[in-house]
Structures are given as C-alpha cells and as structure tokens.
Design a protein around this motif. Structure first.
Motif, short mmCIF file in Angstrom:
data_model
loop_
_atom_site.label_atom_id
_atom_site.label_comp_id
_atom_site.label_asym_id
_atom_site.label_seq_id
_atom_site.Cartn_x
_atom_site.Cartn_y
_atom_site.Cartn_z
N ILE A 11 0.79 -1.16 0.17
CA ILE A 11 0.05 0.04 -0.14
C ILE A 11 0.92 1.11 0.03
O ILE A 11 0.54 2.16 -0.72
CB ILE A 11 -0.85 -0.01 1.41
CG1 ILE A 11 -1.76 -1.34 1.30
CG2 ILE A 11 -1.66 1.14 1.28
CD1 ILE A 11 -2.55 -1.41 2.33
N ALA A 12 1.81 1.29 0.91
CA ALA A 12 2.79 2.48 1.04
C ALA A 12 3.53 2.64 -0.50
O ALA A 12 3.63 3.73 -0.88
CB ALA A 12 3.74 2.06 1.96
N ALA A 13 3.86 1.56 -0.99
CA ALA A 13 4.51 1.60 -2.32
C ALA A 13 3.70 2.13 -3.62
O ALA A 13 3.91 3.37 -4.35
CB ALA A 13 5.16 0.18 -2.85
N ALA A 14 2.44 1.69 -3.53
CA ALA A 14 1.33 2.46 -4.47
C ALA A 14 1.05 3.90 -4.19
O ALA A 14 0.92 4.39 -5.01
CB ALA A 14 0.21 1.48 -4.17
N LEU A 15 1.02 4.13 -2.94
CA LEU A 15 0.95 5.44 -2.57
C LEU A 15 1.77 6.40 -3.11
O LEU A 15 1.59 7.43 -3.61
CB LEU A 15 0.62 5.61 -0.97
CG LEU A 15 0.75 7.02 -0.37
CD1 LEU A 15 -0.67 7.90 -0.82
CD2 LEU A 15 0.61 6.99 1.05
#
Length: 424
Positions: A11-15
């Motif tokens: 999720i952090a990478a996609a954000l």
C-alpha cells in the motif's frame, strides 16, 4: 487466478507511486520508511477494538504551520487544537484517541521530523459536511491542505486521499487504485433515458411560451447520479452494507413484485413517494430562470454548479436530506426498492424467486465489452440474492454494498448477467 493480498508495504509503495503520478507536493510525504510505518500503524490499529468497538478514525499528515490561520482565528470552518505534548504514533494511541476524534467530525493531526519519526500533535475538527461531498457537485466551503489523509474504515480497510481527493483504497486484502465508475458508462445512462425525457417534457409544459432558455438533456442524469453517489458513500462509511434495487417503471403494480419480494415495509403508491421527481422539477425550473437571467441558452450541470441563489441552496439541502433518507432505508436488513423515477416502493425487502445462478460475468471495461465469467458462489449472500433477482427480472438493476465497502452494479447486459465494481 487467486490474487495475492496487499499489505502495508504494498500500500505504501502504491501511495508513493500514485502521489508522484498525480504531481502532488513531494514534500507532503515523509521518507519511504516513514510512509510504510504510517500505513502499517493505521493498518494495525484497524484490527484493534476499544470497549467492544472497532477502531475508526481519520488522520491528516501535516505540520501545525499548515493550519496557522485556523489556530489563530475562530472564523475558519476548521477548528484546530494542539496537544501540549505530542503523542507517540502507535496503534495503541490511535485506539485510545479514536473515540475522541470521532470519525465523522475530526482528524488526528500527524507530523514527521527530519528522520521520519511520526507523532500525533493535535486534532482538526472538520464537522460532518465533508460526508456530503461527492464528485461533481457544487463546490462548498470544505477546505483541507493537499496533504495525505488516511481513513481507517474497518479491519484492514484503509482509504488514502490527498485532502478530499481519493488516491487509493485497501479492502479485504485488495489494493484498489484505478477508478472504475459505471456512472460514466453508456449502458447505465440508456437504462434511464425515458425518465429523463419525461422530466424534460414536464418542465417544457411549465415553461412560459416565450422562454429562450432550456435545460440540457443530461442535467437530470447528472443530478440523479450525484444522489446515488452520495447514498453509496454514506452506506459505505457506515459499514453496514445494503442493496438498492431499481425496477422498471410500472412493475410495482405487477403480480411479479409479490413473487420476487417480501417487504418489511411497502409504501402506498401515491404522490408522496415521488419526492425525488418533485425536487428535480423544482430545481430545473429555478435553474432555467437563473440561466435565462444570465443569457444562457442551454443550462448544463456545469452552469448549475456555478450558480448561487437562496432557493437553489434550499433545494440542494433537500436533495442532500433525500440522499441521507435513502441511505437510512438501505441500512435496514433487506433491500431498498425504487423504480427508475426513484419512486419509493418499499424497504427491508427480502428477495424471493427460484432462479438458480451458477456464474456471473465480471466487467473489465465500462461497457462490458471485455467480461469474464466467475462462480456466483464466490460472492456473499447479499450479492447472490442480487444475481438471482437480476437473472429473473432482467430489466432490474441492483447496486450492492457489502459490509467491507465493496460496491457492485449488477445488470443483465448483452444477454449476460454482469457486474461492474464501483471504484470512483
């Protein structure tokens, strides 16, 4: 194919990727390690309970300097409070503070230092008006800086936004990034074409013969969609789930309705059930008058959004209340049933019928040109009842909201029982 669940690191990478792609302020995000901790802490908090209740909260990532005016003046809509001592940014602290920073009324304010260490420095009280803010509506006085805002909606269910604009969502182990909006399809608009035509014709009968201004044909579509968007937004945030069923006009007087529905409450079929239609006609009349005064030949939804008038404000408020009313009816166990004109038929409806559905097609584009079959029993009970209904009554459209916030439009399209995910 079985999908792999997405967790905080994903999720952090996609954000970070989507934040950069949207050219949002780079300095609004902390370093990558801190972004991971930010998401991970919210994710862990979403799995906790406090006095029997799940943790639900919102936070905004930004320093106190972003709120200088709000801190120094009581004139702003936002009420910003600083803690004398910042609190550690941990799942435990979020669990304890979530009750005070009510999900609908406040955000916890989080900041990071040069090393990426996160802390909770205060609260930002927004009020509840943001709940009514949906895409494509008249601009209000809502204000938040373009900073990361994270909603903890339920266990493992996070929504990340830039201010009020959604960036991505994680629910049920799925990472939802790309928007997929059936409201933008041609097939859905076509299903309601006769209702739009009848409303435009009714307005024409009420207009003076010498009128030089008309309402755009798509105006009714735009305002009806704004109502349904609001209803879906409200039902999703409440976490209860529900179903909204659109029947063809006139079917409410057919014996078929008793074959397919057992209502907890069914409404008398008088004019009181046509509240939506009356509001739309009044709104179009007022919009046409204001458009004519401004020399506009054809009033569009965009023109309407720019208009400011006391009567329009009252009608806007009435439409908002109507949306909340529909969401309340959907909160009862069973389905809310209306016709294409939004005539209220009944609520708490149990879906009957004996049609057996083994598979349903999942649309991968708005017009379902590319659709792949999947087992119907891979979905929950509410979804399967919608599939059964639409399979038996092929002119019906069902909109299903699951408890985890997943939304599906279900219809019989191109001789196939099909569903479209709703990811605005």
């Amino acid at each position: 194919m079985t999908s792999i669940a997405s967790y905080p690191v994903d999720i952090a990478a996609a954000l970070e990727k989507r934040w950069a792609a949207k050219e949002l302020p780079a300095d609004a995000l902390p370093c990558s390690d801190a972004v991971i901790r930010l998401i991970d802490t919210m994710y862990q908090a979403s799995l906790l309970r406090e006095e029997g209740n799940g943790v639900r909260c919102r936070l905004i990532v930004g320093p106190p300097s972003d709120f200088v005016d709000q801190l120094s003046s009581g004139a702003s809509q936002l009420h910003v409070l600083r803690f004398t001592e910042p609190r550690d940014f941990t799942p435990h602290q979020l669990r304890k503070l979530a009750a005070a920073a009510g999900y609908y009324r406040a955000l916890l304010a989080v900041d990071f230092d040069v090393e990426g260490t996160l802390s909770i420095w205060g609260m930002v009280i927004t009020g509840t008006d943001w709940v009514n803010r949906v895409e494509g509506e008249r601009a209000g006085e809502f204000w938040l800086p373009v900073r990361p805002v994270i909603h903890c909606v339920g266990p493992g269910h996070l929504i990340v936004a830039a201010g009020y604009n959604r960036i991505l969502e994680s629910s049920g182990g799925k990472l939802l990034t790309d928007g997929f909006d059936p409201f933008r399809s041609s097939w859905l608009s076509h299903q309601f074409r006769l209702v739009r035509t009848s409303l435009i014709e009714e307005l024409a009968q009420l207009e003076p013969d010498d009128s030089t201004t008309r309402m755009c044909d798509t105006f009714v579509k735009d305002i009806a969609q704004s109502i349904v968007r609001r209803v879906l937004h409200l039902v999703r945030t409440r976490g209860h789930g529900g179903m909204l069923v659109f029947l063809p006009n006139g079917l409410d007087t057919s014996p078929l309705i008793d074959r397919w529905f057992r209502f907890r409450v069914r409404f008398e079929g008088d004019d009181s059930t046509l509240r939506f239609r009356r509001l739309i006609v009044n709104l179009m009349q007022q919009g046409r008058r204001l458009g004519e005064a401004r020399g506009i030949k054809e009033v569009t939804w965009e023109h309407y959004l720019q208009m400011r008038h006391g009567e329009l404000a009252e009608l806007d408020a009435a439409l908002i209340e109507f949306g909340h009313f529909l969401a309340d009816l959907m909160s009862a166990d069973g389905s809310l049933v209306v016709d294409r004109s939004f005539r209220l038929i009944g609520f708490g409806a149990e879906i009957l019928g004996d049609s057996h559905v083994t598979s349903i097609h999942r649309a991968f584009d708005l017009e379902a040109i590319n659709a792949v079959p999947e087992p119907a029993d891979s979905s929950g009970t509410r979804h399967r009842s919608a599939y059964r209904l639409v399979s038996g009554l092929r002119e019906t459209i069902a909109v299903v909201v699951s408890q985890d916030g997943d939304v599906r439009f279900v219809a019989h399209h191109k001789d196939k029982l099909t569903y479209w995910p709703y990811l605005p």
